[in-house]
Write a protein that holds these residues in place. Structure first.
Motif, short mmCIF file in Angstrom:
data_model
loop_
_atom_site.label_atom_id
_atom_site.label_comp_id
_atom_site.label_asym_id
_atom_site.label_seq_id
_atom_site.Cartn_x
_atom_site.Cartn_y
_atom_site.Cartn_z
N ALA A 194 0.83 -1.21 0.00
CA ALA A 194 0.00 0.00 0.00
C ALA A 194 0.86 1.26 0.00
N LEU A 195 1.93 1.27 0.78
CA LEU A 195 2.83 2.42 0.81
C LEU A 195 3.50 2.63 -0.55
N SER A 196 3.88 1.51 -1.18
CA SER A 196 4.51 1.60 -2.49
C SER A 196 3.55 2.21 -3.52
N ALA A 252 13.77 9.28 -1.48
CA ALA A 252 14.31 8.56 -0.32
C ALA A 252 13.26 7.61 0.26
N LEU A 253 12.00 8.07 0.25
CA LEU A 253 10.92 7.22 0.76
C LEU A 253 10.75 5.97 -0.10
N ARG A 254 10.76 6.15 -1.41
CA ARG A 254 10.60 4.99 -2.30
C ARG A 254 11.78 4.02 -2.17
N GLN A 255 12.98 4.55 -1.99
CA GLN A 255 14.14 3.67 -1.79
C GLN A 255 14.00 2.87 -0.50
N GLY A 256 13.54 3.54 0.57
CA GLY A 256 13.32 2.82 1.82
C GLY A 256 12.25 1.77 1.69
N ILE A 257 11.18 2.09 0.90
CA ILE A 257 10.12 1.08 0.69
C ILE A 257 10.67 -0.11 -0.07
N ARG A 258 11.51 0.13 -1.08
CA ARG A 258 12.10 -0.98 -1.85
C ARG A 258 12.96 -1.86 -0.94
#
Length: 438
Positions: free
Chosen positions: A230-232, A253-259
Protein backbone atom coordinates in the motif's frame (compact mmCIF):
# COMPACT_ATOMS: atom_id res chain seq x y z
CA UNK A 1 44.17 -31.56 38.53
CA UNK A 2 43.27 -34.05 35.82
CA UNK A 3 40.16 -32.82 33.95
CA UNK A 4 39.75 -35.87 31.73
CA UNK A 5 37.41 -38.55 33.09
CA UNK A 6 39.46 -41.18 31.28
CA UNK A 7 42.64 -39.78 32.84
CA UNK A 8 41.12 -39.78 36.32
CA UNK A 9 39.94 -43.39 36.00
CA UNK A 10 43.29 -44.54 34.65
CA UNK A 11 45.28 -42.62 37.27
CA UNK A 12 43.11 -43.93 40.11
CA UNK A 13 43.18 -47.54 38.95
CA UNK A 14 46.91 -47.31 38.24
CA UNK A 15 47.55 -46.10 41.79
CA UNK A 16 45.42 -48.94 43.20
CA UNK A 17 47.18 -51.56 41.04
CA UNK A 18 50.65 -50.24 41.92
CA UNK A 19 49.93 -50.04 45.67
CA UNK A 20 48.34 -53.48 45.67
CA UNK A 21 51.21 -54.90 43.61
CA UNK A 22 53.86 -53.38 45.88
CA UNK A 23 52.10 -54.56 49.04
CA UNK A 24 51.55 -58.03 47.56
CA UNK A 25 55.15 -58.16 46.32
CA UNK A 26 56.55 -57.23 49.74
CA UNK A 27 54.36 -59.83 51.43
CA UNK A 28 55.27 -62.50 48.86
CA UNK A 29 58.99 -61.67 49.16
CA UNK A 30 58.90 -61.88 52.95
CA UNK A 31 56.91 -65.12 52.89
CA UNK A 32 59.13 -66.75 50.22
CA UNK A 33 62.32 -65.69 52.05
CA UNK A 34 61.16 -67.27 55.32
CA UNK A 35 60.01 -70.42 53.50
CA UNK A 36 63.44 -70.75 51.85
CA UNK A 37 65.16 -70.39 55.24
CA UNK A 38 62.90 -73.06 56.75
CA UNK A 39 63.58 -75.34 53.78
CA UNK A 40 67.32 -75.04 54.31
CA UNK A 41 66.84 -75.82 58.01
CA UNK A 42 64.99 -78.94 56.90
CA UNK A 43 67.99 -79.91 54.75
CA UNK A 44 70.25 -79.59 57.77
CA UNK A 45 67.87 -81.80 59.79
CA UNK A 46 67.78 -84.45 57.05
CA UNK A 47 71.60 -84.52 56.82
CA UNK A 48 71.87 -84.88 60.59
CA UNK A 49 69.50 -87.84 60.43
CA UNK A 50 71.73 -89.53 57.85
CA UNK A 51 74.79 -88.94 60.03
CA UNK A 52 73.10 -90.50 63.07
CA UNK A 53 72.26 -93.61 61.08
CA UNK A 54 75.90 -93.91 59.97
CA UNK A 55 75.30 -93.15 56.30
CA UNK A 56 77.63 -90.14 56.45
CA UNK A 57 80.88 -89.53 58.29
CA UNK A 58 81.94 -86.10 59.52
CA UNK A 59 84.87 -83.77 59.18
CA UNK A 60 84.42 -82.74 55.55
CA UNK A 61 82.40 -80.59 53.18
CA UNK A 62 79.39 -82.34 51.76
CA UNK A 63 79.07 -82.16 47.96
CA UNK A 64 76.01 -83.33 46.13
CA UNK A 65 73.56 -82.23 48.80
CA UNK A 66 72.99 -78.89 47.01
CA UNK A 67 75.38 -77.38 44.48
CA UNK A 68 75.13 -73.92 46.08
CA UNK A 69 74.31 -74.94 49.66
CA UNK A 70 77.92 -75.29 50.98
CA UNK A 71 77.00 -77.51 53.92
CA UNK A 72 79.73 -78.82 56.30
CA UNK A 73 79.62 -81.86 58.56
CA UNK A 74 81.74 -81.21 61.68
CA UNK A 75 82.60 -84.11 64.06
CA UNK A 76 83.74 -83.30 67.60
CA UNK A 77 85.99 -86.40 67.72
CA UNK A 78 87.89 -85.17 64.62
CA UNK A 79 88.82 -81.89 66.32
CA UNK A 80 90.60 -82.80 69.58
CA UNK A 81 92.37 -79.43 69.78
CA UNK A 82 89.43 -77.04 69.34
CA UNK A 83 89.93 -73.31 68.83
CA UNK A 84 87.88 -70.54 70.47
CA UNK A 85 85.09 -70.71 67.86
CA UNK A 86 85.02 -74.51 68.12
CA UNK A 87 84.74 -74.37 71.91
CA UNK A 88 81.83 -71.97 71.68
CA UNK A 89 80.22 -74.22 69.04
CA UNK A 90 80.42 -77.39 71.18
CA UNK A 91 79.19 -75.49 74.19
CA UNK A 92 75.80 -75.04 72.51
CA UNK A 93 72.92 -77.36 73.22
CA UNK A 94 71.56 -79.77 70.64
CA UNK A 95 69.34 -78.15 68.04
CA UNK A 96 69.43 -75.29 65.58
CA UNK A 97 71.45 -72.23 66.52
CA UNK A 98 73.57 -69.41 65.15
CA UNK A 99 77.33 -69.56 65.68
CA UNK A 100 80.64 -68.31 64.33
CA UNK A 101 83.37 -70.35 62.66
CA UNK A 102 86.49 -69.00 61.01
CA UNK A 103 85.18 -65.47 61.40
CA UNK A 104 81.98 -66.26 59.43
CA UNK A 105 78.42 -66.48 60.74
CA UNK A 106 76.90 -69.94 60.34
CA UNK A 107 73.64 -71.73 60.92
CA UNK A 108 74.36 -74.93 62.79
CA UNK A 109 72.43 -78.03 63.86
CA UNK A 110 74.06 -79.96 66.75
CA UNK A 111 73.26 -83.57 67.61
CA UNK A 112 74.64 -86.17 70.10
CA UNK A 113 75.18 -89.84 69.10
CA UNK A 114 74.25 -92.76 71.26
CA UNK A 115 77.92 -93.19 72.28
CA UNK A 116 78.05 -89.62 73.59
CA UNK A 117 80.03 -88.09 70.73
CA UNK A 118 78.68 -84.96 69.11
CA UNK A 119 78.56 -83.64 65.54
CA UNK A 120 77.27 -80.54 63.83
CA UNK A 121 75.84 -79.78 60.37
CA UNK A 122 76.67 -76.16 59.47
CA UNK A 123 76.01 -73.70 56.66
CA UNK A 124 77.12 -70.12 56.21
CA UNK A 125 74.29 -67.64 56.80
CA UNK A 126 75.45 -65.51 53.85
CA UNK A 127 74.92 -68.46 51.52
CA UNK A 128 71.55 -69.20 53.10
CA UNK A 129 70.44 -65.57 52.74
CA UNK A 130 71.60 -65.48 49.11
CA UNK A 131 69.65 -68.63 48.25
CA UNK A 132 66.56 -67.37 50.10
CA UNK A 133 66.76 -63.94 48.43
CA UNK A 134 67.05 -65.54 44.99
CA UNK A 135 63.99 -67.71 45.63
CA UNK A 136 62.06 -64.73 46.98
CA UNK A 137 62.96 -62.64 43.94
CA UNK A 138 61.77 -65.36 41.60
CA UNK A 139 58.52 -65.44 43.53
CA UNK A 140 58.01 -61.67 43.16
CA UNK A 141 59.07 -61.56 39.49
CA UNK A 142 55.69 -62.79 38.09
CA UNK A 143 53.87 -60.14 40.14
CA UNK A 144 56.15 -57.42 38.75
CA UNK A 145 55.57 -58.72 35.20
CA UNK A 146 51.80 -58.84 35.78
CA UNK A 147 51.49 -55.14 36.76
CA UNK A 148 52.17 -53.73 33.23
CA UNK A 149 49.74 -56.26 31.79
CA UNK A 150 47.08 -55.15 34.27
CA UNK A 151 47.71 -51.50 33.38
CA UNK A 152 47.31 -52.29 29.67
CA UNK A 153 44.10 -54.23 30.31
CA UNK A 154 42.83 -51.36 32.47
CA UNK A 155 43.50 -48.82 29.70
CA UNK A 156 41.68 -51.01 27.15
CA UNK A 157 38.68 -51.54 29.45
CA UNK A 158 38.41 -47.80 30.19
CA UNK A 159 38.63 -46.93 26.48
CA UNK A 160 35.94 -49.48 25.56
CA UNK A 161 33.73 -48.36 28.44
CA UNK A 162 33.89 -44.71 27.34
CA UNK A 163 33.40 -45.52 23.66
CA UNK A 164 29.60 -44.96 23.81
CA UNK A 165 30.24 -41.41 25.04
CA UNK A 166 32.63 -40.82 22.11
CA UNK A 167 30.04 -42.16 19.66
CA UNK A 168 27.42 -39.90 21.24
CA UNK A 169 29.69 -36.86 20.85
CA UNK A 170 30.48 -37.78 17.23
CA UNK A 171 26.74 -38.09 16.53
CA UNK A 172 26.10 -34.61 17.88
CA UNK A 173 29.11 -33.09 16.09
CA UNK A 174 28.07 -34.61 12.75
CA UNK A 175 24.53 -33.22 12.83
CA UNK A 176 23.27 -30.23 10.96
CA UNK A 177 22.46 -27.16 12.99
CA UNK A 178 18.71 -27.70 12.51
CA UNK A 179 18.70 -31.43 13.28
CA UNK A 180 16.84 -31.81 16.58
CA UNK A 181 16.32 -35.58 16.43
CA UNK A 182 16.37 -37.23 19.86
CA UNK A 183 19.54 -39.09 20.80
CA UNK A 184 19.10 -42.88 20.91
CA UNK A 185 19.24 -44.38 24.41
CA UNK A 186 19.25 -47.99 23.22
CA UNK A 187 22.57 -49.86 23.43
CA UNK A 188 23.92 -47.14 25.71
CA UNK A 189 25.15 -47.79 29.27
CA UNK A 190 22.51 -47.18 31.91
CA UNK A 191 24.74 -44.52 33.50
CA UNK A 192 24.32 -42.38 30.36
CA UNK A 193 20.51 -42.61 30.27
CA UNK A 194 19.89 -39.59 32.57
CA UNK A 195 22.37 -37.53 30.54
CA UNK A 196 20.77 -38.57 27.23
CA UNK A 197 17.29 -37.83 28.61
CA UNK A 198 18.44 -34.34 29.65
CA UNK A 199 19.99 -33.67 26.23
CA UNK A 200 16.83 -34.88 24.47
CA UNK A 201 14.73 -32.60 26.67
CA UNK A 202 16.99 -29.68 25.79
CA UNK A 203 16.73 -30.52 22.08
CA UNK A 204 12.93 -30.54 22.33
CA UNK A 205 12.91 -27.14 24.02
CA UNK A 206 15.33 -25.69 21.43
CA UNK A 207 13.22 -27.16 18.61
CA UNK A 208 10.09 -25.57 20.10
CA UNK A 209 11.81 -22.19 20.37
CA UNK A 210 13.08 -22.46 16.79
CA UNK A 211 9.59 -23.31 15.53
CA UNK A 212 8.16 -20.34 17.40
CA UNK A 213 10.82 -18.08 15.92
CA UNK A 214 10.18 -19.37 12.39
CA UNK A 215 6.44 -18.89 12.75
CA UNK A 216 6.97 -15.39 14.10
CA UNK A 217 9.27 -14.44 11.19
CA UNK A 218 6.90 -15.93 8.61
CA UNK A 219 3.80 -14.34 10.16
CA UNK A 220 5.49 -10.96 10.54
CA UNK A 221 6.70 -11.04 6.93
CA UNK A 222 3.22 -11.95 5.66
CA UNK A 223 1.61 -9.23 7.75
CA UNK A 224 4.08 -6.62 6.50
CA UNK A 225 3.58 -7.35 2.80
CA UNK A 226 0.17 -5.68 2.60
CA UNK A 227 1.05 -2.33 4.25
CA UNK A 228 4.32 -2.16 2.36
CA UNK A 229 2.51 -2.73 -0.93
CA UNK A 230 0.00 0.00 0.00
CA UNK A 231 2.83 2.42 0.81
CA UNK A 232 4.51 1.60 -2.49
CA UNK A 233 1.30 2.35 -4.40
CA UNK A 234 0.77 5.62 -2.54
CA UNK A 235 4.33 6.67 -3.35
CA UNK A 236 3.80 5.86 -7.03
CA UNK A 237 0.56 7.90 -7.04
CA UNK A 238 2.61 10.97 -6.11
CA UNK A 239 4.66 10.81 -9.33
CA UNK A 240 2.16 12.78 -11.52
CA UNK A 241 1.84 15.53 -8.92
CA UNK A 242 3.98 18.60 -9.38
CA UNK A 243 6.09 18.73 -6.22
CA UNK A 244 8.92 21.05 -5.17
CA UNK A 245 12.48 19.75 -5.59
CA UNK A 246 12.90 19.28 -1.87
CA UNK A 247 9.72 17.18 -1.73
CA UNK A 248 10.88 15.18 -4.75
CA UNK A 249 14.14 14.30 -2.96
CA UNK A 250 12.24 13.15 0.11
CA UNK A 251 9.86 11.12 -2.07
CA UNK A 252 12.84 9.40 -3.73
CA UNK A 253 14.31 8.56 -0.32
CA UNK A 254 10.92 7.22 0.76
CA UNK A 255 10.60 4.99 -2.30
CA UNK A 256 14.14 3.67 -1.79
CA UNK A 257 13.32 2.82 1.82
CA UNK A 258 10.12 1.08 0.69
CA UNK A 259 12.10 -0.98 -1.85
CA UNK A 260 14.59 -2.03 0.80
CA UNK A 261 11.80 -2.95 3.21
CA UNK A 262 9.98 -4.97 0.53
CA UNK A 263 13.23 -6.74 -0.33
CA UNK A 264 13.78 -7.52 3.36
CA UNK A 265 10.27 -8.98 3.65
CA UNK A 266 10.80 -11.14 0.56
CA UNK A 267 14.12 -12.41 1.95
CA UNK A 268 12.53 -13.18 5.32
CA UNK A 269 9.75 -15.12 3.60
CA UNK A 270 12.31 -17.06 1.57
CA UNK A 271 14.28 -17.81 4.73
CA UNK A 272 11.13 -18.98 6.51
CA UNK A 273 10.22 -21.27 3.58
CA UNK A 274 13.67 -22.86 3.64
CA UNK A 275 13.51 -23.42 7.40
CA UNK A 276 10.01 -24.92 7.23
CA UNK A 277 10.62 -27.16 4.20
CA UNK A 278 11.53 -30.88 4.39
CA UNK A 279 15.23 -31.71 4.57
CA UNK A 280 15.18 -35.26 3.22
CA UNK A 281 17.00 -35.03 -0.11
CA UNK A 282 16.19 -38.66 -0.97
CA UNK A 283 12.52 -37.76 -1.55
CA UNK A 284 13.28 -34.76 -3.80
CA UNK A 285 13.20 -34.96 -7.61
CA UNK A 286 16.32 -35.11 -9.74
CA UNK A 287 17.18 -31.73 -11.28
CA UNK A 288 19.84 -30.83 -13.86
CA UNK A 289 22.04 -28.26 -12.17
CA UNK A 290 23.62 -27.19 -15.46
CA UNK A 291 20.19 -26.51 -16.98
CA UNK A 292 19.08 -24.42 -14.02
CA UNK A 293 22.32 -22.42 -14.12
CA UNK A 294 21.90 -21.71 -17.85
CA UNK A 295 18.33 -20.42 -17.33
CA UNK A 296 19.31 -18.13 -14.46
CA UNK A 297 22.35 -16.75 -16.29
CA UNK A 298 20.12 -16.01 -19.29
CA UNK A 299 17.69 -14.11 -17.02
CA UNK A 300 20.46 -12.10 -15.33
CA UNK A 301 22.36 -11.38 -18.57
CA UNK A 302 20.43 -8.17 -19.46
CA UNK A 303 21.06 -6.68 -16.02
CA UNK A 304 24.76 -7.58 -16.26
CA UNK A 305 24.97 -5.95 -19.70
CA UNK A 306 23.34 -2.76 -18.38
CA UNK A 307 25.98 -2.61 -15.62
CA UNK A 308 28.81 -3.17 -18.11
CA UNK A 309 29.73 -6.56 -16.58
CA UNK A 310 30.82 -9.51 -18.73
CA UNK A 311 28.73 -12.48 -17.51
CA UNK A 312 29.12 -15.97 -18.95
CA UNK A 313 30.14 -19.58 -18.46
CA UNK A 314 33.76 -20.65 -18.18
CA UNK A 315 32.84 -24.35 -17.94
CA UNK A 316 29.60 -26.31 -18.20
CA UNK A 317 29.18 -30.06 -17.75
CA UNK A 318 26.03 -32.14 -17.23
CA UNK A 319 25.41 -32.62 -13.50
CA UNK A 320 22.18 -33.75 -11.83
CA UNK A 321 21.34 -33.55 -8.14
CA UNK A 322 18.39 -34.31 -5.86
CA UNK A 323 16.53 -31.10 -5.03
CA UNK A 324 13.75 -28.73 -5.93
CA UNK A 325 14.28 -26.59 -9.03
CA UNK A 326 13.16 -23.46 -7.17
CA UNK A 327 15.80 -24.09 -4.55
CA UNK A 328 18.59 -24.30 -7.14
CA UNK A 329 17.25 -21.23 -8.95
CA UNK A 330 17.39 -19.31 -5.66
CA UNK A 331 20.98 -20.44 -5.04
CA UNK A 332 22.28 -19.47 -8.48
CA UNK A 333 20.27 -16.24 -8.61
CA UNK A 334 21.38 -14.98 -5.22
CA UNK A 335 25.03 -15.81 -5.90
CA UNK A 336 24.88 -13.96 -9.23
CA UNK A 337 23.06 -11.00 -7.65
CA UNK A 338 25.73 -10.81 -4.97
CA UNK A 339 28.50 -10.93 -7.59
CA UNK A 340 26.79 -8.24 -9.71
CA UNK A 341 26.38 -5.97 -6.69
CA UNK A 342 30.13 -5.90 -5.99
CA UNK A 343 31.58 -6.15 -9.51
CA UNK A 344 32.51 -2.78 -10.98
CA UNK A 345 31.80 -1.56 -14.52
CA UNK A 346 34.01 -3.41 -16.98
CA UNK A 347 34.40 -6.35 -14.61
CA UNK A 348 33.76 -10.02 -15.25
CA UNK A 349 31.69 -12.84 -13.71
CA UNK A 350 32.41 -16.48 -14.66
CA UNK A 351 30.03 -19.32 -13.80
CA UNK A 352 31.11 -22.97 -13.78
CA UNK A 353 29.14 -26.21 -13.45
CA UNK A 354 31.09 -29.47 -13.48
CA UNK A 355 31.47 -32.84 -11.82
CA UNK A 356 34.17 -33.71 -9.29
CA UNK A 357 34.04 -37.33 -8.16
CA UNK A 358 30.68 -37.90 -6.47
CA UNK A 359 29.90 -34.18 -6.28
CA UNK A 360 28.42 -31.55 -8.53
CA UNK A 361 30.25 -28.22 -8.37
CA UNK A 362 28.70 -24.77 -8.89
CA UNK A 363 31.29 -22.00 -8.94
CA UNK A 364 30.69 -18.27 -9.25
CA UNK A 365 33.80 -16.14 -9.65
CA UNK A 366 33.94 -12.35 -10.02
CA UNK A 367 36.54 -9.61 -10.30
CA UNK A 368 35.14 -7.55 -7.43
CA UNK A 369 37.09 -6.27 -4.41
CA UNK A 370 36.51 -9.44 -2.39
CA UNK A 371 35.84 -9.62 1.34
CA UNK A 372 38.01 -8.58 4.26
CA UNK A 373 39.82 -11.59 5.80
CA UNK A 374 38.29 -10.65 9.15
CA UNK A 375 34.77 -10.88 7.70
CA UNK A 376 34.96 -13.81 5.30
CA UNK A 377 33.98 -16.32 8.01
CA UNK A 378 30.83 -14.33 8.81
CA UNK A 379 29.37 -13.68 5.37
CA UNK A 380 26.91 -16.57 5.70
CA UNK A 381 25.44 -15.19 8.93
CA UNK A 382 21.96 -13.64 8.70
CA UNK A 383 21.90 -9.82 8.32
CA UNK A 384 25.68 -9.55 8.02
CA UNK A 385 26.64 -6.97 5.36
CA UNK A 386 30.29 -6.25 6.18
CA UNK A 387 32.14 -2.96 6.07
CA UNK A 388 31.33 -2.28 2.42
CA UNK A 389 27.57 -2.73 1.94
CA UNK A 390 26.32 -2.17 -1.59
CA UNK A 391 22.82 -1.58 -2.97
CA UNK A 392 19.60 -2.44 -1.19
CA UNK A 393 20.79 -5.75 0.26
CA UNK A 394 19.88 -6.69 3.82
CA UNK A 395 22.47 -9.41 4.43
CA UNK A 396 20.19 -12.44 4.02
CA UNK A 397 21.05 -13.64 0.50
CA UNK A 398 24.13 -15.73 1.33
CA UNK A 399 22.48 -16.94 4.53
CA UNK A 400 19.54 -18.29 2.51
CA UNK A 401 21.97 -19.90 0.05
CA UNK A 402 23.75 -21.68 2.89
CA UNK A 403 20.43 -22.90 4.35
CA UNK A 404 19.46 -24.38 0.97
CA UNK A 405 22.88 -25.99 0.45
CA UNK A 406 22.77 -27.51 3.94
CA UNK A 407 19.30 -28.94 3.25
CA UNK A 408 20.60 -30.53 0.06
CA UNK A 409 23.47 -32.16 1.98
CA UNK A 410 26.16 -30.03 0.38
CA UNK A 411 28.76 -27.50 1.44
CA UNK A 412 29.62 -23.94 0.45
CA UNK A 413 32.96 -22.16 0.58
CA UNK A 414 33.93 -18.55 -0.12
CA UNK A 415 37.52 -17.42 -0.76
CA UNK A 416 39.29 -14.33 -1.98
CA UNK A 417 41.20 -14.71 -5.25
CA UNK A 418 44.77 -13.53 -4.81
CA UNK A 419 46.99 -14.08 -7.85
CA UNK A 420 49.52 -12.19 -9.92
CA UNK A 421 47.68 -9.49 -11.82
CA UNK A 422 44.31 -10.84 -10.73
CA UNK A 423 41.94 -10.35 -7.79
CA UNK A 424 38.34 -11.18 -7.03
CA UNK A 425 35.98 -13.36 -5.06
CA UNK A 426 34.98 -17.01 -5.55
CA UNK A 427 32.05 -18.96 -4.11
CA UNK A 428 32.14 -22.73 -4.56
CA UNK A 429 29.07 -24.87 -3.86
CA UNK A 430 29.52 -28.64 -3.65
CA UNK A 431 26.39 -30.84 -3.86
CA UNK A 432 26.09 -34.64 -3.95
CA UNK A 433 25.35 -36.07 -7.38
CA UNK A 434 22.01 -37.80 -7.86
CA UNK A 435 22.11 -41.60 -7.94
CA UNK A 436 19.94 -43.76 -10.14
CA UNK A 437 16.73 -44.79 -8.36
CA UNK A 438 15.34 -48.24 -8.93
Amino acid sequence: MIRSLRGRLFAGLTAIILLTGIAGGLFAHHWAFNEAIEMQDSVLIQIAGLVQTGSLTGGRELHGVDEDAEVWLIDQAATPQASGDELKLWSLEDGLALATRGGQSIRVLLRTRSDGTRFAVAQRTSVRDEIASDMAFRTVLPIAALIPCLLLVTAIVIARSLRPMVRLADDLDGRRADDMTALPAAQMPSELHPFIASINGLLQRVCLLMDQQRRFVADAAHELRTPITALSLQAENLDPIDLPADARDRLAALRQGIRRTRHLVEQLLALARQDAGPSDGATMPIVALDGVAKEVVADVLPEAASRGVDLGFARVEPASICGEAVMLVAVVRKLLDNALRFTQHGGRIDACVYRDGDSAILQIEDTGPGVSPDEIDRIFEPFFRGQRPEGDGVGLGLSIVKRIVDRLGGSIEAVNIVASGRAGFRVLVKLPLATDRA
